[in-house]
Scaffold this active site. Structure first.
Site, PDB file in Angstrom:
ATOM      1  N   MET A  67      -8.773   8.219   0.127  1.00  0.00           N
ATOM      2  CA  MET A  67      -9.547   8.606   1.318  1.00  0.00           C
ATOM      3  C   MET A  67     -10.059  10.031   1.175  1.00  0.00           C
ATOM      4  O   MET A  67      -9.354  10.897   0.652  1.00  0.00           O
ATOM      5  CB  MET A  67      -8.662   8.524   2.561  1.00  0.00           C
TER       6      MET A  67
ATOM      7  N   HIS B   9      -8.398   1.206  -3.839  1.00  0.00           N
ATOM      8  CA  HIS B   9      -9.310   1.007  -2.705  1.00  0.00           C
ATOM      9  C   HIS B   9      -9.952   2.345  -2.373  1.00  0.00           C
ATOM     10  O   HIS B   9      -9.293   3.240  -1.845  1.00  0.00           O
ATOM     11  CB  HIS B   9      -8.479   0.468  -1.525  1.00  0.00           C
TER      12      HIS B   9
ATOM     13  N   MET C 188     -12.039   4.613  -0.252  1.00  0.00           N
ATOM     14  CA  MET C 188     -12.652   4.861   1.061  1.00  0.00           C
ATOM     15  C   MET C 188     -13.289   6.231   0.983  1.00  0.00           C
ATOM     16  O   MET C 188     -12.852   7.202   1.614  1.00  0.00           O
ATOM     17  CB  MET C 188     -11.569   4.776   2.154  1.00  0.00           C
TER      18      MET C 188
ATOM     19  N   ASP D  96      -4.660   3.641  -1.768  1.00  0.00           N
ATOM     20  CA  ASP D  96      -5.706   3.967  -0.792  1.00  0.00           C
ATOM     21  C   ASP D  96      -6.230   5.386  -0.984  1.00  0.00           C
ATOM     22  O   ASP D  96      -5.547   6.359  -0.675  1.00  0.00           O
ATOM     23  CB  ASP D  96      -5.144   3.817   0.624  1.00  0.00           C
TER      24      ASP D  96
ATOM     25  N   SER E 193       0.850  -1.191   0.000  1.00  0.00           N
ATOM     26  CA  SER E 193       0.000   0.000   0.000  1.00  0.00           C
ATOM     27  C   SER E 193       0.881   1.234   0.000  1.00  0.00           C
ATOM     28  O   SER E 193       1.666   1.454   0.931  1.00  0.00           O
ATOM     29  CB  SER E 193      -0.887   0.030   1.246  1.00  0.00           C
TER      30      SER E 193
ATOM     31  N   MET F 178     -11.340  -5.846   5.697  1.00  0.00           N
ATOM     32  CA  MET F 178     -10.565  -4.864   6.469  1.00  0.00           C
ATOM     33  C   MET F 178     -10.229  -5.476   7.826  1.00  0.00           C
ATOM     34  O   MET F 178     -11.126  -5.852   8.581  1.00  0.00           O
ATOM     35  CB  MET F 178     -11.362  -3.577   6.682  1.00  0.00           C
TER      36      MET F 178
ATOM     37  N   GLY G  56       1.241  -2.128   4.122  1.00  0.00           N
ATOM     38  CA  GLY G  56       1.846  -0.804   4.005  1.00  0.00           C
ATOM     39  C   GLY G  56       3.115  -0.729   4.816  1.00  0.00           C
ATOM     40  O   GLY G  56       4.228  -0.911   4.302  1.00  0.00           O
ATOM     41  N   SER G  57       2.959  -0.515   6.117  1.00  0.00           N
ATOM     42  CA  SER G  57       4.134  -0.345   6.986  1.00  0.00           C
ATOM     43  C   SER G  57       5.094  -1.516   6.915  1.00  0.00           C
ATOM     44  O   SER G  57       6.307  -1.327   6.909  1.00  0.00           O
ATOM     45  CB  SER G  57       3.704  -0.138   8.446  1.00  0.00           C
TER      46      SER G  57
ATOM     47  N   HIS H  17      -1.270  -1.378  -4.252  1.00  0.00           N
ATOM     48  CA  HIS H  17      -2.538  -1.016  -3.614  1.00  0.00           C
ATOM     49  C   HIS H  17      -2.560   0.492  -3.349  1.00  0.00           C
ATOM     50  O   HIS H  17      -1.635   1.042  -2.754  1.00  0.00           O
ATOM     51  CB  HIS H  17      -2.662  -1.797  -2.303  1.00  0.00           C
TER      52      HIS H  17
ATOM     53  N   ASP I 132      -6.645  -6.377   4.270  1.00  0.00           N
ATOM     54  CA  ASP I 132      -6.109  -5.012   4.306  1.00  0.00           C
ATOM     55  C   ASP I 132      -6.033  -4.495   5.734  1.00  0.00           C
ATOM     56  O   ASP I 132      -7.060  -4.243   6.360  1.00  0.00           O
ATOM     57  CB  ASP I 132      -6.985  -4.103   3.435  1.00  0.00           C
ATOM     58  N   GLY I 133      -4.804  -4.352   6.231  1.00  0.00           N
ATOM     59  CA  GLY I 133      -4.578  -3.737   7.542  1.00  0.00           C
ATOM     60  C   GLY I 133      -3.817  -4.635   8.489  1.00  0.00           C
ATOM     61  O   GLY I 133      -4.234  -5.757   8.780  1.00  0.00           O
ATOM     62  N   GLY I 134      -2.654  -4.162   8.917  1.00  0.00           N
ATOM     63  CA  GLY I 134      -1.893  -4.893   9.932  1.00  0.00           C
ATOM     64  C   GLY I 134      -1.291  -6.200   9.458  1.00  0.00           C
ATOM     65  O   GLY I 134      -0.969  -7.064  10.277  1.00  0.00           O
TER      66      GLY I 134
ATOM     67  N   GLY J 217      -8.640   4.077   7.323  1.00  0.00           N
ATOM     68  CA  GLY J 217      -8.304   5.487   7.537  1.00  0.00           C
ATOM     69  C   GLY J 217      -6.816   5.728   7.733  1.00  0.00           C
ATOM     70  O   GLY J 217      -6.307   6.765   7.327  1.00  0.00           O
ATOM     71  N   PHE J 218      -6.139   4.771   8.331  1.00  0.00           N
ATOM     72  CA  PHE J 218      -4.728   4.988   8.647  1.00  0.00           C
ATOM     73  C   PHE J 218      -3.924   3.702   8.490  1.00  0.00           C
ATOM     74  O   PHE J 218      -4.457   2.616   8.724  1.00  0.00           O
ATOM     75  CB  PHE J 218      -4.578   5.505  10.085  1.00  0.00           C
ATOM     76  N   GLY J 219      -2.654   3.868   8.145  1.00  0.00           N
ATOM     77  CA  GLY J 219      -1.737   2.736   8.146  1.00  0.00           C
ATOM     78  C   GLY J 219      -1.205   2.520   9.547  1.00  0.00           C
ATOM     79  O   GLY J 219      -1.441   3.331  10.453  1.00  0.00           O
ATOM     80  N   GLY J 220      -0.513   1.402   9.719  1.00  0.00           N
ATOM     81  CA  GLY J 220       0.200   1.175  10.973  1.00  0.00           C
ATOM     82  C   GLY J 220      -0.661   0.802  12.171  1.00  0.00           C
ATOM     83  O   GLY J 220      -0.200   0.889  13.309  1.00  0.00           O
TER      84      GLY J 220
HETATM   85  C1  DX5 Z   1      -6.171   1.461   5.749  1.00  0.00           C
HETATM   86  C2  DX5 Z   1      -5.712   1.162   4.340  1.00  0.00           C
HETATM   87  C3  DX5 Z   1      -4.637   0.156   4.265  1.00  0.00           C
HETATM   88  C4  DX5 Z   1      -3.363   0.565   4.972  1.00  0.00           C
HETATM   89  C5  DX5 Z   1      -2.655  -0.643   5.428  1.00  0.00           C
HETATM   90  O1  DX5 Z   1      -7.269   2.298   5.706  1.00  0.00           O
HETATM   91  O2  DX5 Z   1      -6.803   0.689   3.574  1.00  0.00           O
HETATM   92  O3  DX5 Z   1      -4.379  -0.223   2.931  1.00  0.00           O
HETATM   93  O4  DX5 Z   1      -2.519   1.311   4.171  1.00  0.00           O
HETATM   94  O5  DX5 Z   1      -1.542  -0.217   6.143  1.00  0.00           O
HETATM   95  P1  DX5 Z   1      -0.796  -1.167   7.169  1.00  0.00           P
HETATM   96  O6  DX5 Z   1      -0.271  -2.312   6.367  1.00  0.00           O
HETATM   97  O7  DX5 Z   1       0.269  -0.287   7.698  1.00  0.00           O
HETATM   98  O8  DX5 Z   1      -1.803  -1.595   8.188  1.00  0.00           O
HETATM   99 ZN    ZN Z   2      -6.464  -0.230   1.537  1.00  0.00          ZN
END
Ligand code: DX5
Ligand code: ZN
Length: 230
Positions: free
Chosen positions: A41, A70, A72, A39, A12, A141, A199-200, A37, A177-179, A146-149
């Site tokens: 928003m 994606h 959002m 994102d 991401s 999800m 992402g992270s 990917h 998607d996420g974590g 909304g946020f990475g990490g």
């Molecule tokens: C969250 C995004 C994800 C996010 C994942 O709203 O849809 O794609 O970037 O980031 P990590 O891998 O850091 O959880």
């Molecule tokens: Zn995403």
């Protein structure tokens, strides 16, 4: 875009250097990413703002493979054409983003893209059941969007298993998607997911001028996921 259930890693770019998206896309693909990917928003459906169709169009020439967008955002429908024209291969909309998800999915396919359906952590697997003929991907999800990490929400693994059974032989990807990291990837792979957004866990430790860590991170996630399938 052909269909298979092999593990695919989709970095991401939310975790990339925002001043260098083109180079970042090339770097992660050179380092083994399968999809990219993206994102989007809007500060309304989710409490954060990123970028829109013009940015997607700008990075498209820097992506050889699949551009996985994606959304959002709410509403979705007025922007589908623009994201399709930007060269999105997959456009994913949230079932929670409006009252007419079926129309949205039809519009995505009508615009020539693959249609993805995203489910927030609080939305049950059953929400996808009436839509299985209209989608190419379900995005589960595993954080609140909304946020990475953020921390992976373990309760979503049962949902992945339920969706995998529901899908049967249909050519529908299950995306997480996420974590996602080398610890959580095997859990979702074993439950039936094939596209792992990260992402992270992909971008940590690297940069466009030092992209080898991206490759190490991608390999670590892929190997952990594939080991769970043996
Ligand atoms: C969250 C995004 C994800 C996010 C994942 O709203 O849809 O794609 O970037 O980031 P990590 O891998 O850091 O959880
Ligand atoms: Zn995403």
């Amino acid at each position: 875009m052909s269909f298979d259930r092999k593990i695919k890693i989709a970095p991401s770019i939310l975790a990339a250097d925002f001043a260098n998206f083109g180079q970042e896309c090339r770097a992660v693909e050179d380092q083994g990413a399968d999809w990219v990917h993206v994102d989007v928003m809007d500060g309304h459906f989710v409490p954060n703002i990123t970028f829109g169709p013009a940015m997607c169009k700008a990075i498209r020439p820097h992506i050889r493979g699949v551009m996985d967008v994606h959304l959002m955002i709410a509403p979705v429908d007025p922007y589908i054409e623009a994201f399709a024209e930007a060269g999105s291969d997959v456009i994913t909309a949230h079932v929670e983003a409006g009252p007419h998800i079926h129309r949205t999915l039809q519009a995505i396919r009508g615009a020539g893209a693959r249609a993805g359906l995203a489910l927030n952590p609080g939305t049950p697997a059953a929400a996808a059941a009436p839509l299985l003929d209209d989608i190419d991907l379900i995005c589960v999800m595993t954080v609140n969007p909304g946020f990475g990490g953020q921390k992976f929400i373990l309760s979503q693994i049962d949902k992945v298993r339920e969706l995998r059974a529901m899908i049967g032989d249909r050519p529908i990807h299950i995306e997480i998607d996420g974590g996602v990291d080398p610890v959580t990837a095997p859990l979702v792979a074993a439950a039936g997911a094939d596209v792992l957004v990260a992402g992270s866990a992909v971008f940590k430790g690297g940069s466009v001028s030092n992209s080898a860590p991206y490759g190490e991170n991608i390999r670590a996630i892929r190997e952990a996921a594939e080991a769970a399938l043996r």
